[in-house]
Write an enzyme that holds these catalytic residues in place. Structure first.
Site, PDB file in Angstrom:
ATOM      1  N   HIS A 163       0.879  -1.180   0.000  1.00 25.24           N
ATOM      2  CA  HIS A 163       0.000   0.000   0.000  1.00 25.24           C
ATOM      3  C   HIS A 163       0.917   1.231   0.000  1.00 25.24           C
ATOM      4  O   HIS A 163       1.714   1.417  -0.926  1.00 25.24           O
ATOM      5  CB  HIS A 163      -0.928  -0.096   1.210  1.00 25.24           C
ATOM      6  N   GLY A 200       5.678   0.185  -7.062  1.00 26.10           N
ATOM      7  CA  GLY A 200       5.245   1.353  -7.820  1.00 26.10           C
ATOM      8  C   GLY A 200       4.523   0.975  -9.104  1.00 26.10           C
ATOM      9  O   GLY A 200       4.126   1.854  -9.874  1.00 26.10           O
ATOM     10  N   HIS A 243      -2.012  -2.174  -9.681  1.00 28.24           N
ATOM     11  CA  HIS A 243      -3.042  -1.597  -8.821  1.00 28.24           C
ATOM     12  C   HIS A 243      -4.229  -2.539  -8.788  1.00 28.24           C
ATOM     13  O   HIS A 243      -4.558  -3.155  -9.795  1.00 28.24           O
ATOM     14  CB  HIS A 243      -3.489  -0.225  -9.352  1.00 28.24           C
ATOM     15  N   ASP A 281       2.647   5.923  -6.620  1.00 29.57           N
ATOM     16  CA  ASP A 281       3.893   5.856  -5.850  1.00 29.57           C
ATOM     17  C   ASP A 281       5.131   5.893  -6.747  1.00 29.57           C
ATOM     18  O   ASP A 281       6.217   6.241  -6.272  1.00 29.57           O
ATOM     19  CB  ASP A 281       3.922   4.582  -4.997  1.00 29.57           C
TER      20      ASP A 281
END
Ligand code: ACO
Length: 388
Positions: free
Chosen positions: A237, A273, A276, A327
């Site tokens: 996360h 990174g 999702h 991120d």
């Protein structure tokens, strides 16, 4: 995703959805993530438009109240924010009890516990829960207090003393000032402000859902935020922005990307990174943050970092078809601004506390205890053996 039809613990028929993937747990009016159109709306406004035009404080107000603030409302919020900016003595004392090597997310979690205990001292657990209006008032004070904790954490690790807040600076510029003790440049403040807005809210992500679960038991807003910070710390996360920078540092240069990826993928490493749970064709927030990163790469004259970023992205997307999430650009952007890698996720907290607390208030306004079922897969009923 694992789906299974079986007997849950209430005896009915149910489908097990591992990780709650695809489960719609409740309604929300705070934000809408639409992976099909690759868009993210806060209270109906596209996040990239908010990032391009608004100060972070105005977006905080929007998340809490549903509308952008009037000039007077914004001035009122800014006055409250300035009033609660200083690093409180009890918070500093609690942080100083922790080892200097403690992770700053642990410092933040501790700080919110201290502030929360002070806010509800003398109240029973039931009275501490409060109503949505009082929750938003507490949230405003907490959002104001967190930048000093983030800044102090980085300075403490570097052996530096506290820098006092400055009343003439807005939220973003003041956070940079308290961290570095130097006048922040407008280009840096702008990139930072955008990152705060992009990080502020993202529907039922793991930390927000955690906050809602805690709230659903009628616990108070600070308890919910402590739990949310714990959930955000994980590298799957919020912890990913920190891990991105470690990855980029490990690779070192653009011409080493291909060989590094060969090895990383052979060892089935997750590339931080990227990927999702909701967005499968790219994260709606990335283009805005990537543009901010490009500005910083130019400002700090670091084309090497820009090249490394681009090389890893194109190589990984070409090989796996998995796209960057927020991120990925925010990690190197915070690095260029001068933040320690360990400070990246605390910055995410400084932003997301607005979204979390908006969800706490929304959950309080129409509460139902969150308590899912489970499918039992342990041993069938059996006799307890006699004592030997
Ligand atoms: N690197 C390598 N492979 C990946 C990655 C990645 N970053 N992301 C997904 N995959 C692969 C998985 O290994 C899996 O492959 P398989 O089917 O061969 O086993 C497949 O893609 C599906 O991945 P899942 O993990 O099942 O996807 P899920 O939706 O559960 O996970 C998650 C999403 C956790 C974000 C994942 O993409 C990941 O671990 N990414 C890296 C961590 C990260 O960047 N997190 C930040 C999230 S965004 C935020 O907090 C702002």
């Amino acid at each position: 995703m694992t789906m299974n039809t079986s007997q849950p613990d209430d005896g009915g028929q149910a489908e097990v959805r591992k990780g709650l993937a695809g489960v719609v747990a409740d309604v929300t009016a705070i934000s809408k993530v639409d992976p099909e159109t690759n868009s993210l709306l806060y209270r109906g406004y596209p996040v990239q438009d908010l990032a391009a035009t608004q100060p972070f404080e105005a977006v905080a107000w929007l998340l809490w109240h549903g509308e952008l603030p009037t000039a007077d409302e914004l001035a009122g919020l800014r006055a409250t924010e300035r009033e609660h900016r200083a690093l409180a003595d009890d918070v500093r004392a609690a942080i100083d009890l922790l080892p200097v090597s403690a992770h700053p997310m642990d410092e933040l979690r501790t700080a919110v516990s201290v502030v929360g205990a002070r806010e509800v001292a003398g109240l029973s657990a039931l009275d501490a829960a409060a109503d949505p209006e009082e929750t938003v008032a507490r949230a405003g004070r907490l959002f104001a207090a967190l930048p000093a904790v983030v800044a102090y954490g980085q300075r403490r690790r570097r052996g530096l003393d506290v820098v006092e807040a400055r009343d003439d600076l807005d939220f973003s510029a003041n956070l940079l000032w308290m961290t570095f003790g130097t006048e922040p440049e407008p280009v840096v403040v702008d990139a930072f402000n955008r990152s705060m807005i992009l990080y502020a809210e993202h529907s039922f992500n793991a930390s927000t859902f955690t906050a809602r679960v805690v709230t659903s038991t009628l616990a108070d807003v600070h308890s919910a935020v402590v739990a949310a910070i714990a959930a955000l710390k994980g590298p799957l996360h919020g912890g990913a922005n920190e891990a991105v920078m470690e990855t980029l540092a490990e690779i070192g240069a653009a011409d080493r990307v291909a060989a590094w990826l060969d090895d990383a993928l052979a060892r089935k490493r997750k590339i931080m990174g990227f990927g999702h749970r909701v967005y499968k064709h790219g994260d709606s927030r990335v283009p805005t943050m990537k543009a901010a990163l490009d500005t910083l790469v130019e400002h700090y004259d670091r084309p090497d970092l820009g090249d490394l970023y681009a090389a890893l992205e194109s190589e990984f997307v070409a090989r796996k078809g998995i796209y960057p999430n927020l991120d990925y650009p925010s990690g190197p952007a915070y690095h260029l601004m001068g933040f320690d890698t360990a400070t990246f996720t605390p910055l995410f907290v400084a932003a997301r506390v607005t979204g979390w607390t908006a969800h706490v208030a929304e959950q309080q306004a129409a509460n139902s205890l969150i308590r899912p079922l489970s499918e039992y897969v342990g041993p069938a009923r059996r006799e307890v053996p006699r004592r030997l």
